[in-house]
Design a protein around this motif. Structure first.
Motif, PDB file in Angstrom:
ATOM      1  N   ARG A 211       0.816  -1.217   0.000  1.00 26.35           N
ATOM      2  CA  ARG A 211       0.000   0.000   0.000  1.00 26.35           C
ATOM      3  C   ARG A 211       0.848   1.264   0.000  1.00 26.35           C
ATOM      4  NH1 ARG A 211      -2.806  -0.549   5.409  1.00 26.35           N
ATOM      5  NH2 ARG A 211      -0.719  -1.343   5.875  1.00 26.35           N
ATOM      6  N   ALA A 212       1.994   1.197   0.677  1.00 25.73           N
ATOM      7  CA  ALA A 212       2.831   2.392   0.836  1.00 25.73           C
ATOM      8  C   ALA A 212       3.652   2.692  -0.410  1.00 25.73           C
ATOM      9  CB  ALA A 212       3.762   2.215   2.039  1.00 25.73           C
ATOM     10  N   HIS A 213       3.626   1.826  -1.405  1.00 25.37           N
ATOM     11  CA  HIS A 213       4.509   1.997  -2.566  1.00 25.37           C
ATOM     12  C   HIS A 213       3.753   2.013  -3.889  1.00 25.37           C
ATOM     13  CE1 HIS A 213       7.958   1.334   0.099  1.00 25.37           C
ATOM     14  NE2 HIS A 213       7.258   0.352   0.634  1.00 25.37           N
ATOM     15  N   VAL A 214       2.434   2.255  -3.841  1.00 25.40           N
ATOM     16  CA  VAL A 214       1.648   2.240  -5.078  1.00 25.40           C
ATOM     17  C   VAL A 214       2.020   3.385  -6.015  1.00 25.40           C
ATOM     18  CG1 VAL A 214      -0.311   0.991  -4.125  1.00 25.40           C
ATOM     19  CG2 VAL A 214      -0.214   3.463  -3.874  1.00 25.40           C
ATOM     20  N   GLU A 215       2.550   4.475  -5.469  1.00 18.62           N
ATOM     21  CA  GLU A 215       2.913   5.621  -6.305  1.00 18.62           C
ATOM     22  C   GLU A 215       4.365   5.554  -6.775  1.00 18.62           C
ATOM     23  OE1 GLU A 215       0.685   7.681  -7.298  1.00 18.62           O
ATOM     24  OE2 GLU A 215      -0.909   6.889  -6.008  1.00 18.62           O
ATOM     25  N   GLU A 216       5.066   4.505  -6.419  1.00 16.49           N
ATOM     26  CA  GLU A 216       6.475   4.365  -6.780  1.00 16.49           C
ATOM     27  C   GLU A 216       6.614   3.423  -7.976  1.00 16.49           C
ATOM     28  OE1 GLU A 216       8.445   2.980  -3.298  1.00 16.49           O
ATOM     29  OE2 GLU A 216       7.747   4.656  -2.044  1.00 16.49           O
ATOM     30  N   PRO A 217       7.790   3.411  -8.615  1.00 18.03           N
ATOM     31  CA  PRO A 217       8.011   2.444  -9.699  1.00 18.03           C
ATOM     32  C   PRO A 217       7.755   1.015  -9.208  1.00 18.03           C
ATOM     33  CG  PRO A 217       9.773   4.065  -9.654  1.00 18.03           C
ATOM     34  CD  PRO A 217       8.942   4.322  -8.425  1.00 18.03           C
ATOM     35  N   GLY A 218       7.016   0.270  -9.955  1.00 15.95           N
ATOM     36  CA  GLY A 218       6.648  -1.081  -9.542  1.00 15.95           C
ATOM     37  C   GLY A 218       5.260  -1.149  -8.971  1.00 15.95           C
ATOM     38  N   GLY A 219       4.680   0.010  -8.591  1.00 15.60           N
ATOM     39  CA  GLY A 219       3.295   0.054  -8.138  1.00 15.60           C
ATOM     40  C   GLY A 219       3.004  -0.659  -6.848  1.00 15.60           C
ATOM     41  N   GLY A 220       4.046  -1.004  -6.079  1.00 12.93           N
ATOM     42  CA  GLY A 220       3.826  -1.711  -4.819  1.00 12.93           C
ATOM     43  C   GLY A 220       3.746  -3.216  -4.974  1.00 12.93           C
ATOM     44  N   PHE A 221       3.889  -3.704  -6.184  1.00  9.13           N
ATOM     45  CA  PHE A 221       3.819  -5.152  -6.423  1.00  9.13           C
ATOM     46  C   PHE A 221       5.202  -5.784  -6.290  1.00  9.13           C
ATOM     47  CE2 PHE A 221       0.548  -3.128  -9.129  1.00  9.13           C
ATOM     48  CZ  PHE A 221      -0.578  -3.600  -8.452  1.00  9.13           C
ATOM     49  N   VAL A 222       5.226  -7.030  -5.830  1.00 11.55           N
ATOM     50  CA  VAL A 222       6.471  -7.759  -5.629  1.00 11.55           C
ATOM     51  C   VAL A 222       6.606  -8.816  -6.721  1.00 11.55           C
ATOM     52  CG1 VAL A 222       7.795  -9.258  -4.084  1.00 11.55           C
ATOM     53  CG2 VAL A 222       6.383  -7.412  -3.140  1.00 11.55           C
ATOM     54  N   PRO A 223       7.651  -8.770  -7.547  1.00  9.55           N
ATOM     55  CA  PRO A 223       7.848  -9.821  -8.552  1.00  9.55           C
ATOM     56  C   PRO A 223       8.032 -11.185  -7.881  1.00  9.55           C
ATOM     57  CG  PRO A 223       9.244  -7.915  -9.022  1.00  9.55           C
ATOM     58  CD  PRO A 223       8.671  -7.709  -7.649  1.00  9.55           C
ATOM     59  N   VAL A 224       7.404 -12.203  -8.432  1.00  5.65           N
ATOM     60  CA  VAL A 224       7.545 -13.551  -7.890  1.00  5.65           C
ATOM     61  C   VAL A 224       9.008 -13.968  -7.868  1.00  5.65           C
ATOM     62  CG1 VAL A 224       7.012 -15.992  -8.309  1.00  5.65           C
ATOM     63  CG2 VAL A 224       5.215 -14.266  -8.531  1.00  5.65           C
ATOM     64  N   ASP A 225       9.796 -13.509  -8.838  1.00  6.99           N
ATOM     65  CA  ASP A 225      11.218 -13.883  -8.893  1.00  6.99           C
ATOM     66  C   ASP A 225      12.012 -13.321  -7.716  1.00  6.99           C
ATOM     67  OD1 ASP A 225      10.818 -15.278 -11.216  1.00  6.99           O
ATOM     68  OD2 ASP A 225      11.533 -13.690 -12.548  1.00  6.99           O
ATOM     69  N   ASP A 226      11.465 -12.324  -7.016  1.00 10.81           N
ATOM     70  CA  ASP A 226      12.154 -11.753  -5.863  1.00 10.81           C
ATOM     71  C   ASP A 226      11.885 -12.522  -4.578  1.00 10.81           C
ATOM     72  OD1 ASP A 226      13.311  -9.797  -7.390  1.00 10.81           O
ATOM     73  OD2 ASP A 226      11.929  -8.198  -6.793  1.00 10.81           O
TER      74      ASP A 226
END
Length: 253
Positions: A211-226
């Motif tokens: 929620r805290a990173h929706v305005e940042e690059p990546g949109g707050g989503f975590v790549p499964v590869d990470d």
């Protein structure tokens, strides 16, 4: 048929059996082959083998991680040690809704997060044990959160409302007592991209999660590869030993 010499004399030949009354042979002593090393020479070899096995377990099977903050309370407390399954992803297993996962920083999430357990600097022994995975590393900069949604899911997080995944409200008894599901960081409705995750801490009022990173690059989503792996048990302290199962609310389609 001609009888061989051994049969005439009553002595068992090669592969034969001694006749009655014959004098049995004495058992021969078994001699050790090779030189036996003293224990002080074998010990370093055993230690090296044990370290190699431990390093292999850390790399491919299970690794210990330390909890540095209260973002996952009360499920996880500061200082808890959890064991993370790194084995099943090798066979194509992907994170599922409700699992607690450890993942690498997707980018900038740790800028305002505490490092792993503070205090005195680790000594050589601590660093060696951390290297082979027998204890958590003091300089790890990974994160741990709960998977709320996976690729293709729609998440709704509104003030005063429960979290919804694909239109279904979640019953979240694991949320920290007194904390609200979304009030402190409402983000509306988001769509999780393919091969990504939406993650949230159990202590919602004290967790800088997706929620805290929706305005940042990546949109707050975590790549499964990470994702490093799934935390499946609280291993230390022993008084808090417990499994980390998937909550029942995520069992629904």
């Amino acid at each position: 048929m001609t009888v061989g010499d051994d049969d005439r004399t009553g002595t068992a030949g090669t592969g034969g059996t001694a006749l009655a009354g014959a004098r049995p042979e004495r058992p021969r002593k078994v001699r050790k082959v090779g030189k036996q090393w003293p224990w002080w020479q074998e010990l370093p070899i055993l230690i090296v083998v044990a370290l190699v096995v431990a390093l292999g377990i850390k790399t491919f099977f299970v690794q210990a991680f330390s909890i540095p903050s209260g973002s996952m309370q009360n499920t996880l407390q500061v200082g808890d040690r959890v064991l993370v399954d790194k084995f099943t992803p090798w066979f194509g297993a992907e994170p599922q809704r409700g699992e607690v996962v450890v993942f690498r920083d997707p980018g900038g999430w740790l800028d305002d997060q505490p490092a792993q357990d503070g205090g005195a600097s680790p000594n050589v022994i601590s660093k060696a044990l951390a290297f082979v995975g027998l204890m958590p590393s003091a300089d790890e900069q990974d994160l741990i959160k709960r998977v709320i949604a996976v690729g293709g899911d729609t998440v709704t997080c509104e003030r005063g409302e429960p979290v919804e995944v694909n239109g279904r409200p979640l019953n979240e008894p694991y949320v920290y007592p007194g904390a609200t599901p979304c009030d402190d960081l409402p983000v509306g409705t988001v769509k999780v991209p393919k091969d990504h995750l939406w993650v949230m801490g159990d202590h919602r009022d004290s967790s800088r999660d997706s929620r805290a990173h929706v305005e940042e690059p990546g949109g707050g989503f975590v790549p499964v590869d990470d994702v490093i792996g799934r935390a499946f048990v609280v291993a230390w302290p022993l008084s808090r030993w417990s499994l980390l199962p998937v909550p029942a609310t995520f069992d629904r389609p």
